[in-house]
Design a protein around this motif. Structure first.
Motif, PDB file in Angstrom:
ATOM      1  N   LEU A  81      44.492  30.891  49.527  1.00 34.97           N
ATOM      2  CA  LEU A  81      45.219  32.081  49.993  1.00 34.97           C
ATOM      3  C   LEU A  81      46.529  32.257  49.235  1.00 34.97           C
ATOM      4  O   LEU A  81      46.907  33.377  48.872  1.00 34.97           O
ATOM      5  CB  LEU A  81      45.479  31.983  51.501  1.00 34.97           C
ATOM      6  CG  LEU A  81      44.251  32.139  52.371  1.00 34.97           C
ATOM      7  CD1 LEU A  81      44.534  31.649  53.788  1.00 34.97           C
ATOM      8  CD2 LEU A  81      43.779  33.582  52.379  1.00 34.97           C
ATOM      9  N   GLU A  82      47.209  31.164  48.999  1.00 29.79           N
ATOM     10  CA  GLU A  82      48.480  31.216  48.276  1.00 29.79           C
ATOM     11  C   GLU A  82      48.284  31.764  46.863  1.00 29.79           C
ATOM     12  O   GLU A  82      49.029  32.644  46.417  1.00 29.79           O
ATOM     13  CB  GLU A  82      49.091  29.817  48.232  1.00 29.79           C
ATOM     14  CG  GLU A  82      50.521  29.775  47.758  1.00 29.79           C
ATOM     15  CD  GLU A  82      51.120  28.392  47.901  1.00 29.79           C
ATOM     16  OE1 GLU A  82      51.929  28.045  47.008  1.00 29.79           O
ATOM     17  OE2 GLU A  82      50.815  27.672  48.865  1.00 29.79           O
ATOM     18  N   LEU A  83      47.278  31.264  46.165  1.00 27.77           N
ATOM     19  CA  LEU A  83      46.969  31.761  44.819  1.00 27.77           C
ATOM     20  C   LEU A  83      46.666  33.257  44.837  1.00 27.77           C
ATOM     21  O   LEU A  83      47.143  34.014  44.005  1.00 27.77           O
ATOM     22  CB  LEU A  83      45.748  31.026  44.250  1.00 27.77           C
ATOM     23  CG  LEU A  83      45.969  29.757  43.481  1.00 27.77           C
ATOM     24  CD1 LEU A  83      44.634  29.112  43.142  1.00 27.77           C
ATOM     25  CD2 LEU A  83      46.776  30.004  42.225  1.00 27.77           C
ATOM     26  N   GLU A 110      33.939  34.656  55.522  1.00 29.88           N
ATOM     27  CA  GLU A 110      33.536  35.748  54.635  1.00 29.88           C
ATOM     28  C   GLU A 110      34.714  36.201  53.773  1.00 29.88           C
ATOM     29  O   GLU A 110      34.564  36.431  52.565  1.00 29.88           O
ATOM     30  CB  GLU A 110      33.002  36.926  55.463  1.00 29.88           C
ATOM     31  CG  GLU A 110      32.437  38.044  54.636  1.00 29.88           C
ATOM     32  CD  GLU A 110      31.853  39.174  55.480  1.00 29.88           C
ATOM     33  OE1 GLU A 110      31.641  40.257  54.902  1.00 29.88           O
ATOM     34  OE2 GLU A 110      31.619  38.981  56.686  1.00 29.88           O
ATOM     35  N   MET A 111      35.879  36.324  54.376  1.00 30.83           N
ATOM     36  CA  MET A 111      37.057  36.741  53.614  1.00 30.83           C
ATOM     37  C   MET A 111      37.450  35.662  52.607  1.00 30.83           C
ATOM     38  O   MET A 111      37.796  35.972  51.459  1.00 30.83           O
ATOM     39  CB  MET A 111      38.231  37.055  54.530  1.00 30.83           C
ATOM     40  CG  MET A 111      39.437  37.586  53.780  1.00 30.83           C
ATOM     41  SD  MET A 111      40.703  38.143  54.932  1.00 30.83           S
ATOM     42  CE  MET A 111      42.035  38.454  53.800  1.00 30.83           C
ATOM     43  N   LEU A 112      37.388  34.397  52.996  1.00 34.49           N
ATOM     44  CA  LEU A 112      37.704  33.311  52.068  1.00 34.49           C
ATOM     45  C   LEU A 112      36.764  33.318  50.872  1.00 34.49           C
ATOM     46  O   LEU A 112      37.200  33.118  49.738  1.00 34.49           O
ATOM     47  CB  LEU A 112      37.632  31.958  52.771  1.00 34.49           C
ATOM     48  CG  LEU A 112      38.904  31.484  53.450  1.00 34.49           C
ATOM     49  CD1 LEU A 112      38.636  30.214  54.249  1.00 34.49           C
ATOM     50  CD2 LEU A 112      40.026  31.266  52.466  1.00 34.49           C
ATOM     51  N   GLU A 113      35.496  33.559  51.120  1.00 37.88           N
ATOM     52  CA  GLU A 113      34.533  33.620  50.028  1.00 37.88           C
ATOM     53  C   GLU A 113      34.833  34.797  49.101  1.00 37.88           C
ATOM     54  O   GLU A 113      34.720  34.681  47.878  1.00 37.88           O
ATOM     55  CB  GLU A 113      33.101  33.689  50.563  1.00 37.88           C
ATOM     56  CG  GLU A 113      32.619  32.389  51.186  1.00 37.88           C
ATOM     57  CD  GLU A 113      32.745  31.179  50.261  1.00 37.88           C
ATOM     58  OE1 GLU A 113      32.379  31.286  49.079  1.00 37.88           O
ATOM     59  OE2 GLU A 113      33.213  30.126  50.733  1.00 37.88           O
ATOM     60  N   ALA A 114      35.227  35.933  49.686  1.00 42.07           N
ATOM     61  CA  ALA A 114      35.588  37.099  48.869  1.00 42.07           C
ATOM     62  C   ALA A 114      36.822  36.804  48.021  1.00 42.07           C
ATOM     63  O   ALA A 114      36.883  37.190  46.846  1.00 42.07           O
ATOM     64  CB  ALA A 114      35.827  38.310  49.766  1.00 42.07           C
TER      65      ALA A 114
END
Length: 126
Positions: A81-83, A110-114
């Motif tokens: 998320l930071e990146l 799902e959002m993390l994968e995106a």
């Protein structure tokens, strides 16, 4: 802060301190999170009851294998998320880290994968 979010914050902090120093101490956790020592004592007891941390004489705290797996995932999600926030929204590293810390507890898989796909597509290190 929800119970789950609080647990994740403590686990991630123990993970960071253990990686940097080999173990954590309650006073260091309290300082890192900006909470009281009694709050740390209560949280660590709960984590120990769940089999996520070990406590030794003289206040040394380490992660169990299960605790390390969970905390590594939490930490990894924070880094992703930071990146993303730094590179896509051009936030400063400090601002990206502060926001990633808040987002990591509510973001869906799902959002993390995106986000991972976005970072990969733009050749942003992971």
């Amino acid at each position: 802060m929800s119970n789950n979010e609080s647990m994740e914050m403590y686990l991630e902090t123990v993970y960071i301190l253990e990686n940097n120093h080999g173990h954590a101490h309650g006073v260091d956790i309290a300082k890192h999170l900006g909470v009281s020592k009694p709050s740390v004592t209560k949280a660590i007891k709960n984590l120990k009851d769940q089999g996520l941390v070990n406590t030794q004489k003289y206040g040394t705290i380490t992660l169990t294998e299960k605790g390390r797996e969970i905390s590594a995932e939490i930490y990894n999600n924070h880094q992703i998320l930071e990146l993303f926030l730094e590179h896509s929204l051009k936030l400063s590293p400090n601002e990206a880290s502060m926001n990633a810390c808040k987002i990591e507890h509510v973001v869906s898989e799902e959002m993390l994968e995106a986000i991972k796909s976005y970072l990969k597509k733009h050749n942003i290190g992971m």
